[in-house]
Design an enzyme around this catalytic site. Structure first.
Site, short mmCIF file in Angstrom:
data_model
loop_
_atom_site.label_atom_id
_atom_site.label_comp_id
_atom_site.label_asym_id
_atom_site.label_seq_id
_atom_site.Cartn_x
_atom_site.Cartn_y
_atom_site.Cartn_z
N SER A 148 67.52 49.74 -3.93
CA SER A 148 67.92 49.13 -5.20
C SER A 148 69.15 48.28 -4.94
O SER A 148 70.15 48.78 -4.44
CB SER A 148 68.26 50.22 -6.22
N GLY A 167 74.39 53.76 -3.40
CA GLY A 167 75.23 54.74 -2.72
C GLY A 167 76.19 54.08 -1.76
O GLY A 167 76.11 52.88 -1.48
N SER A 198 72.42 54.86 0.53
CA SER A 198 71.20 54.09 0.42
C SER A 198 70.06 54.75 1.19
O SER A 198 70.22 55.08 2.37
CB SER A 198 71.46 52.68 0.93
N GLY A 199 68.94 54.95 0.53
CA GLY A 199 67.80 55.55 1.20
C GLY A 199 67.76 57.07 1.13
O GLY A 199 66.90 57.70 1.71
N GLU A 245 77.88 52.65 1.28
CA GLU A 245 77.14 51.83 2.22
C GLU A 245 78.05 51.32 3.33
O GLU A 245 79.11 50.77 3.04
CB GLU A 245 76.55 50.63 1.45
N1 LIG Z 1 61.41 63.31 -2.87
C1 LIG Z 1 60.87 62.46 -2.01
N2 LIG Z 1 59.65 62.72 -1.49
C2 LIG Z 1 59.09 61.87 -0.63
N3 LIG Z 1 59.68 60.74 -0.20
C3 LIG Z 1 60.90 60.41 -0.68
C4 LIG Z 1 61.55 61.26 -1.63
N4 LIG Z 1 62.72 60.69 -1.94
C5 LIG Z 1 62.80 59.55 -1.20
N5 LIG Z 1 61.71 59.36 -0.46
C6 LIG Z 1 61.41 58.24 0.44
O1 LIG Z 1 62.64 57.61 0.74
C7 LIG Z 1 62.60 56.26 0.33
C8 LIG Z 1 63.96 55.84 -0.21
O2 LIG Z 1 64.20 56.51 -1.40
P1 LIG Z 1 65.02 55.82 -2.58
O3 LIG Z 1 64.92 56.72 -3.72
O4 LIG Z 1 64.57 54.44 -2.78
O5 LIG Z 1 66.48 55.82 -2.03
P2 LIG Z 1 67.82 55.34 -2.75
O6 LIG Z 1 67.44 54.95 -4.14
O7 LIG Z 1 68.70 56.51 -2.70
O8 LIG Z 1 68.31 54.23 -1.96
C9 LIG Z 1 61.53 56.15 -0.69
O9 LIG Z 1 60.96 54.88 -0.68
C10 LIG Z 1 60.54 57.20 -0.21
O10 LIG Z 1 59.70 56.67 0.77
MG LIG Z 2 67.61 53.23 -5.02
#
Ligand SMILES: Nc1ncnc2c1ncn2[C@@H]1O[C@H](COP(=O)(O)OP(=O)(O)O)[C@@H](O)[C@H]1O
Ligand SMILES: [Mg+2]
Length: 1024
Positions: free
Chosen positions: A194, A403, A140-141, A405
């Site tokens: 998510s 992911g 996650s994140g 967790e």
């Molecule tokens: N390629 C990227 N460039 C800049 N910031 C990113 C990038 N990927 C993730 N982030 C930052 O990390 C945060 C979490 O990403 P997210 O895709 O929601 O994670 P996951 O879906 O894996 O839980 C996003 O809200 C953003 O602020």
């Molecule tokens: Mg996500």
């Protein structure tokens, strides 16, 4: 289980193949240039872990990640797997230009990027028409959702589109914020986490344009609606509604701006989430109703039965959900059971009522979310069926699923999420490691086992029938009697106590026992240990909603609620599947979907837990490297062969690099490839020849071959250009030459024909000339006419040049014989002589002379046929030289009589029809008299001695000048022509005299005057 590795020694690995094989040329130079090219591309660390010197060292692995992360190079490959580290800051690598850089470009030519993976999948989809999927994993994140969005954007920008497609693209992109509003929430790990799994198919048509899409959603974390861990929040939509909703709207929904008012919302300071709310009001009513439900309170009456104390909420709920308020109130505090066909209604106690309320809130929210996904799917659906039975589209799937967790306190949701990750790891192993091994086997390549952890054992622990955790959980949920979370834990301990990946307080040894509570069990996941608390497992798995609440919802007039709660649910006797089983089944379906596609992988990592930029927490990274299995991944990559290609494909691509295979190889592709790689200098350990494919161990080798191809392409292109130009010029030259020859031959033909025609004409002319010469004395006939014409022509031309200098010059050129006869009596000549004489006689003397000048004198005015034959007979041999009709005025009464005047060789003869009236021999003609006026009268004076003669003759001729000139000439009396003014005297037989008086007047009048004279009035002419 073990993995296999090739038996041949792996060699030093980092060698670069030699491009050129010039005898004597040192290989070092080539190697150096190649290597410098390589390092230039990998300026910071290596961009592909496969190129890592010390590939078994985790430290080296992490060091490479760190080095690149520091330089904002967040992407690195392990072969074709992309490793991504969340930068937690905006990087300038997602621009349109950057997208263009990755479009249609080979993997190795540009630095690692999401776009390379996206483009590669897209190209395989288009070339091979094989469905693709991109699996994005990570905790996650780590950036999974961001990656998904960026890939979608990449397709939206780079794929071809039509107008209709534009809307699909937009919808694909727009579906994201909608689902994120309802399905994402702030967690400790991620501000935008998510809380549902998402698998999205993008459909492409034959042109490669996105035309449709479909989303599958997995297990929304519904419990979040009624409860959130400390520091976390409910789903975004609630806050967005309260913060972004217009006052009007909020009033209508019965809501207040302050989230503190709502029991379901934690008391957190709101972040600035300005999102325009474009959702349908029915949908917002539902969101509001959940908040109101959270505020429904109960109090116990004397019997301990729950009673609703917040009537106001019921009122709002009734309106928002469009149900009967009293029915809802009753349903919230009662339970309805159907036993043996009989309805039993029993009141609920406080705890049960709160449970029922929360269950309803979760059910409403959960089902609405599914409804929303459905709605999105309908808008993305692509209507196939132009050609039924033929699938015209290919599909590219994007998996963005929660992911792995681990929290302080892990519950049923984490259990499901982590189970899901176990399954994905299984899939990864299936698709990469195991299938790789199977391929080596089928291709007949020898292998040696390599250790890797197969997590199937954990998957089995969770999902196995009868013995698995889910089975046991379901059993506890279904069995009659008092099943609780504790009895479930006991059952678990009993059934799986010997499993190496399972632990509980009771089963653990002394040391680990301390870290386990009595209500907990621990799973040793492939990614690490997780301790789960069994509290709530049964409830969450049952996901029970009391029947009377369901009924109430079925009667709702809110169209969305109505669609979400189906009446058939009420009559269905079968027990609904438990949450865990549903999840298990949907996962197994997902695995099937993914298995049928060609996968690409993106492994996401987070650099720190603080969501901070530029912080690289080595411990956290190491943990992720471990549970993502990256080291294993790399080991297998290095142990195995990085690339394989079918012989045909390989040969087709690289045949230009070897003279024997270029441009065509006639033998088996297998042999062609063998010759080719020998020529390229592949070393023994670098490749293997399988049954149908060549296996290349290091990407570097292929990389270098690709580079060589690039160089070769340049020279080939130049060569092809030159050849083409040569060919083109030669073609043009040949064409011109051909044209020139055609023109030449045509012209020669024309000239030849002309010459032949001329010759023929000359021959004919000469022949005609000769013939004409032979016939020259014959009368005119076809044989001589040409000749005669020619003679005449040349005589006349000669004449023209040698004309007599004056009219009296008689030296006329001698005409040719054929013209002789005509020549002596040439009318022109005679007439001209006569004209000259006439001028001498009359010019300036007689008034009508000028009139006669332009008129030609002619031979005669009367043909022989006009002269009576008797006259002709009488004249016998005397040829008539000139004849003209005249009027004779007789001597006495001057009566006018028509006569003919003939001139012969010797005399003037006056003829009346057949009679010769008078013959005047020229010798007897003494003179001719004529007036000076314009009349035509004249008098022939005759010698009087001649008795036979009747005296002078008074005549009139219309051609008086001509008649007199000819007569005078014939009679040689040119000098005896008297031109008189006034009157003329003449003798009338026996010495008598007559007189003619001439006067000029307006018109001609000839009459006998009173004085006995003949009076002639001659008209005045204009010239006078
Ligand atoms: N390629 C990227 N460039 C800049 N910031 C990113 C990038 N990927 C993730 N982030 C930052 O990390 C945060 C979490 O990403 P997210 O895709 O929601 O994670 P996951 O879906 O894996 O839980 C996003 O809200 C953003 O602020
Ligand atoms: Mg996500």
């Amino acid at each position: 289980p073990a993995f296999l590795v090739c038996k041949t020694p792996t060699g030093e690995g980092d060698r670069v193949l030699l491009l050129l094989h010039e005898p004597g040329a040192g290989s070092n130079g080539v190697r150096l240039t190649m290597e410098s090219a390589l390092t230039a591309r990998d300026r910071v660390g290596v961009q592909d872990f496969v190129l890592l010197e010390n590939f078994t060292s985790e430290a080296a692995f992490i060091e490479n990640l760190r080095k690149r992360f520091k330089e904002n190079l967040i992407y690195t490959y392990i072969g074709s797997v992309l490793v991504s580290v969340n930068p937690y800051k905006e990087l300038e690598i997602y621009s349109k230009q950057n997208m263009e850089r990755y479009r249609g470009v080979s993997f190795y030519e540009v630095s690692p990027h999401l776009y390379a993976i996206a483009d590669n999948s897209y190209r395989s989809l288009r070339m091979e028409r094989k469905d693709q999927c991109i699996l994005i994993s990570g905790e996650s994140g780590a950036g999974k959702t961001e990656a998904t969005k960026k890939i979608l954007q990449y397709y939206a920008v780079t794929c071809p589109a039509s107008q209709q497609v534009e809307t699909v693209k937009d919808r694909l992109l727009q579906s994201n914020p909608v689902l994120e509003a309802f399905g994402n929430a702030k967690t400790l790990r991620n501000d935008n986490s998510s809380r549902f799994g998402k698998y999205m198919d993008v459909q492409f048509d034959y042109r490669g344009a996105p035309v449709g899409g479909h989303i599958l959603n997995y297990l929304l974390e519904k419990s979040r609606v009624v409860h959130q861990n400390h520091g976390e929040r409910n789903f975004h939509i609630f806050y967005q509604l309260l913060e972004g909703g217009e006052e009007d709207l909020l009033r209508r929904l019965g809501l207040e701006k302050n989230p503190q008012q709502y029991h379901y919302l934690v008391k957190v300071v709101l972040t600035n989430t300005k999102i325009s709310l474009l959702f349908h009001s029915d949908l917002l009513s539902i969101v509001a109703s959940v908040l109101h439900l959270g505020n429904v309170q109960f109090a116990a009456d004397e019997q301990g039965n729950a009673q609703v104390t917040t009537e106001n909420q019921i009122k709002y709920l009734a309106r928002l959900l469009a149900v009967e308020g009293s029915v809802l109130r009753d349903a919230l505090i009662h339970k309805k059971i159907i036993a043996k066909g009989e309805e039993l209604i029993s009141p609920l106690n406080l705890e049960q009522a709160a449970y029922a309320r929360d269950a309803l809130a979760k059910a409403i929210y959960g089902r609405t979310f599914s409804w929303l996904v459905n709605k999105v799917n309908k808008s993305l659906a692509y209507k196939e069926g132009e050609f039924p039975g033929w699938r015209s589209t290919t599909v590219l799937g994007l998996l963005d699923i929660y992911g792995f967790e681990v929290f302080q306190h892990n519950s049923f949701e984490q259990f499901c999420i982590n189970y899901c990750n176990e399954k994905l790891q299984q899939l990864f192993i299936e698709l990469t490691l195991k299938s790789e091994q199977e391929e080596y086997e089928s291709e007949g390549i020898a292998w040696e086992p390599v250790q890797y952890f197969n997590n199937k054992i954990i998957c089995d622990l969770v999902e196995e029938k009868f013995k698995g955790i889910i089975s046991i959980l379901d059993e506890e949920c279904l069995r009659p009697g008092d099943a609780t979370d504790t009895t479930f834990l006991e059952k678990l301990e009993e059934t799986v106590k010997n499993h190496p990946h399972f632990l509980t307080h009771k089963l653990a040894d002394q040391k680990t026992r301390k870290s386990l509570g009595r209500e907990e069990f621990r799973l040793l996941h492939y990614a690490g240990e997780v301790t789960y608390s069994v509290a709530g497992f049964l409830d969450k798995n049952n996901d029970l909603l009391f029947r009377n609440l369901k009924e109430t919802m079925c009667n709702s007039e809110n169209p969305i609620i109505n669609q979400c709660f189906d009446r058939t649910e009420l009559t269905d006797k079968k027990r609904p599947e438990t949450a865990a089983t549903q999840f298990k089944n949907s996962l197994s379906k997902l695995m099937e979907i993914l298995m049928s596609k060609e996968p690409s992988y993106i492994r996401c990592m987070k650099p720190n837990d603080a969501k901070q930029a530029d912080r690289f927490d080595e411990v956290l990274i190491r943990h992720q490297v471990k549970y993502l299995g990256l080291m294993e991944n790399l080991r297998v990559r290095r142990a195995g062969f990085a690339y394989r290609r079918k012989y045909e494909v390989f040969l087709q691509r690289y045949k230009s690099l070897c003279p024997e295979t270029w441009p065509t190889w006639d033998g088996r592709p297998h042999d062609g490839v063998a010759v080719l790689v020998k020529h390229l200098g592949y070393k023994q350990e670098e490749y293997k020849m399988g049954r149908t494919k060549i296996f290349i161990r290091f990407p570097k080798t292929l990389f270098a071959t690709e580079d060589a191809l690039e160089v070769r392409k340049q020279s080939l292109a130049t060569k092809m250009q030159a050849t083409w130009r040569g060919f083109y010029r030669r073609k043009k030259f040949l064409h011109m030459k051909h044209s020139a020859i055609a023109i030449q031959s045509w012209w020669r033909g024309t000239l030849g024909r002309r010459k032949a025609a001329k010759k023929k004409w000359a021959v004919e002319t000469i022949r005609r000339f000769i013939k004409g010469f032979i016939y020259r004395n014959h009368p005119r006939c076809p044989e001589n006419e040409y000749f005669l014409d020619y003679i005449r022509f040349s005589f006349l031309m000669n004449l023209k040049r040698n004309l007599p200098k004056n009219v009296l010059d008689k030296s006329w050129p001698t005409p040719p014989p054929s013209l002789c006869e005509v020549g002596s009596t040439a009318p022109g000549q005679m007439a001209l002589e006569q004209k000259v004489i006439a001028s001498e006689i009359f010019k300036g003397k007689k008034d009508n002379y000028p009139q006669s000048v332009p008129r030609l004198f002619i031979n005669t005015r009367l043909g022989n046929e006009e002269i009576n034959t008797k006259v002709l007979q009488a004249l016998e041999n005397e040829a008539i030289k000139y004849a003209v009709p005249v009027i004779k005025y007789d001597r006495k009464g001057y009566k006018a009589r028509a006569r003919q005047l003939l001139l012969t060789q010797n005399a003037v003869i006056i003829v009346e029809d057949s009679k010769i009236k008078q013959r005047i021999d020229y010798a007897n003609l003494t003179g001719i008299s004529v007036s000076s006026l314009s009349d035509n009268l004249f008098v022939l004076h005759v010698h009087c001695e001649d008795n036979k003669q009747k005296g002078d003759v008074v005549l009139q001729s219309d051609h008086v000048i001509e008649t007199l000139t000819k007569t005078a000439m014939r009679a040689d009396k040119v000098n005896n022509v008297n031109i008189n003014q006034g009157s003329i005297k003449f003798t009338v037989g026996q010495g008598k005299e007559g007189i003619i008086d001439f006067i000029s007047g307006s018109e001609l009048l000839i009459a006998k005057a009173k004085n006995g004279h003949l009076t002639v009035v001659a008209p005045r002419l204009n010239s006078r």
